[in-house]
Each structure stands twice: as C-alpha cells, then as structure tokens.
Design an enzyme around this catalytic site. Structure first.
Site, short mmCIF file in Angstrom:
data_model
loop_
_atom_site.label_atom_id
_atom_site.label_comp_id
_atom_site.label_asym_id
_atom_site.label_seq_id
_atom_site.Cartn_x
_atom_site.Cartn_y
_atom_site.Cartn_z
N ASP A 1 -6.19 0.93 -2.38
CA ASP A 1 -4.92 0.33 -1.95
C ASP A 1 -5.14 -0.16 -0.53
OD1 ASP A 1 -2.24 -0.42 -1.64
OD2 ASP A 1 -1.68 1.59 -0.96
N GLU B 1 -5.78 -3.31 -5.37
CA GLU B 1 -4.45 -3.91 -5.49
C GLU B 1 -4.46 -5.35 -4.98
OE1 GLU B 1 -0.85 -1.54 -4.76
OE2 GLU B 1 -0.32 -3.11 -3.34
N ASP C 1 -0.32 6.46 0.14
CA ASP C 1 -1.46 5.54 0.06
C ASP C 1 -2.52 6.07 -0.91
OD1 ASP C 1 -0.60 3.53 2.01
OD2 ASP C 1 -0.83 5.14 3.48
#
Length: 182
Positions: free
Chosen positions: A7, A69, A141
């Site tokens: 991420d 992502e 996260d």
C-alpha cells in the site's frame, strides 16, 4: 505461493506478506516503511528509502508475486503526483527483484476482503484480522498491504485461468531484464 502486498505512500507505505496453500491463508509478516525521518522537501531521499525498503522485503521474504494498490486521483493534484512517484519507486523495486506485479484498486481490495467496495478502514482491519487469525488488529497501512496480498491470492489465480494478464506480464519482465520480446 507467497504474496507481498504493498500500500504505497510517500510518508508511510504499508506491506503485508501472506502464504496461500489451496484456500488456506497464512500470515507471514506485516508492517510499514516510514520516510518521515527526512524533510518533506527531500523527495529523492524518500523515494530511495521506499525503493531500498521494498527491495529488502523482497529479499527477506522471497515472495512469488506482488500486489500494489493503484493510485486514486485526489482532489489535490500535487498529492496525487507525489503518491504516484512513491508507487513508482515501489513497483520499480519489485520489478528489479524479478517479481510479477499485479495492481488492484482500493475498491477491488475492499470488495475481495470485506465483501463490498465502500468498506471503512476499520472493517478492512477486522476482516484481515479474522481471515489471517491474528490476535490483534493490524495498523491501517499494514492491513491494506495484507488486504492486497489476500486480494491477489483470491483474484490473481482466477485472472490467470481466464487468460487476463497482470499489468507487468512475463513479456514486460523480459524487457526490464534487458531482453526483448515482441
């Protein structure tokens, strides 16, 4: 199969490592890479920390694939550009580590993990905790990194069966390694 989920973020990048054997998911590791020790204006330094951190994760955990992502377009175009650069550093490190890279939107990840694409971060954290049998909630996260790995574990094989290519397929990897494929 071992999957590394990323991420990306310029200040904090979350990661998660998951093993999948058939339908069984197993937690391996998760955490964050932080670049906050550097001044906000030191963009090259922050990107190097991300590149080195992702390279180290790939060497330590030896994943078979990675999931990253996709950047969403923010209201602030400058923030979107900075996030895109952080994401680029992460993807470059993964490709340099000879990993196939798949990309998923936050909506795709939330749908795969929670069941609907508009899930709150707390819902993602709770479902990741349940799916991986963790004793406590992972940070937001790290949960997103784990969620991306879980998404690829469930969606990636189906995409392969359907013949869909990930954004960085074998031909593209050959080109990055110095070879050519047409």
């Amino acid at each position: 199969m071992r999957i590394l989920g990323i991420d990306p973020g310029l200040q904090t990048t979350g990661f998660g490592v998951v093993d999948i054997d058939g339908q069984q998911l197993r937690y391996v590791a998760s955490g964050t890479i932080r670049t906050t020790s550097l001044a906000l204006g030191d963009l090259p330094g922050r990107l190097k920390i991300l590149f080195d951190g992702i390279t180290e994760l790939a060497a330590r955990y030896q994943p078979d694939a990675a999931a990253v992502e996709i950047v969403f377009v923010n209201v602030n175009p400058q923030s979107t550009l900075l996030l895109g650069q952080a994401r680029g550093a992460c993807i470059t490190a993964l490709v340099a580590s000879h990993l196939p890279v798949a990309e998923y939107t936050a909506l795709q990840m939330k749908k795969a993990v929670v069941g609907h694409g508009r899930a709150a971060k707390s819902q993602v954290q709770e479902m990741v905790r349940r799916l991986l049998h963790l004793p406590a909630l992972p940070g937001t996260d790290a949960a997103d990194g784990l969620g991306l790995a879980i998404t690829h574990a469930h969606v990636g094989p189906a995409m392969g069966r359907l013949g869909a290519a990930t954004p960085l397929n074998r031909r593209q990897h050959a080109m990055y390694k110095g070879g050519r494929s047409y």
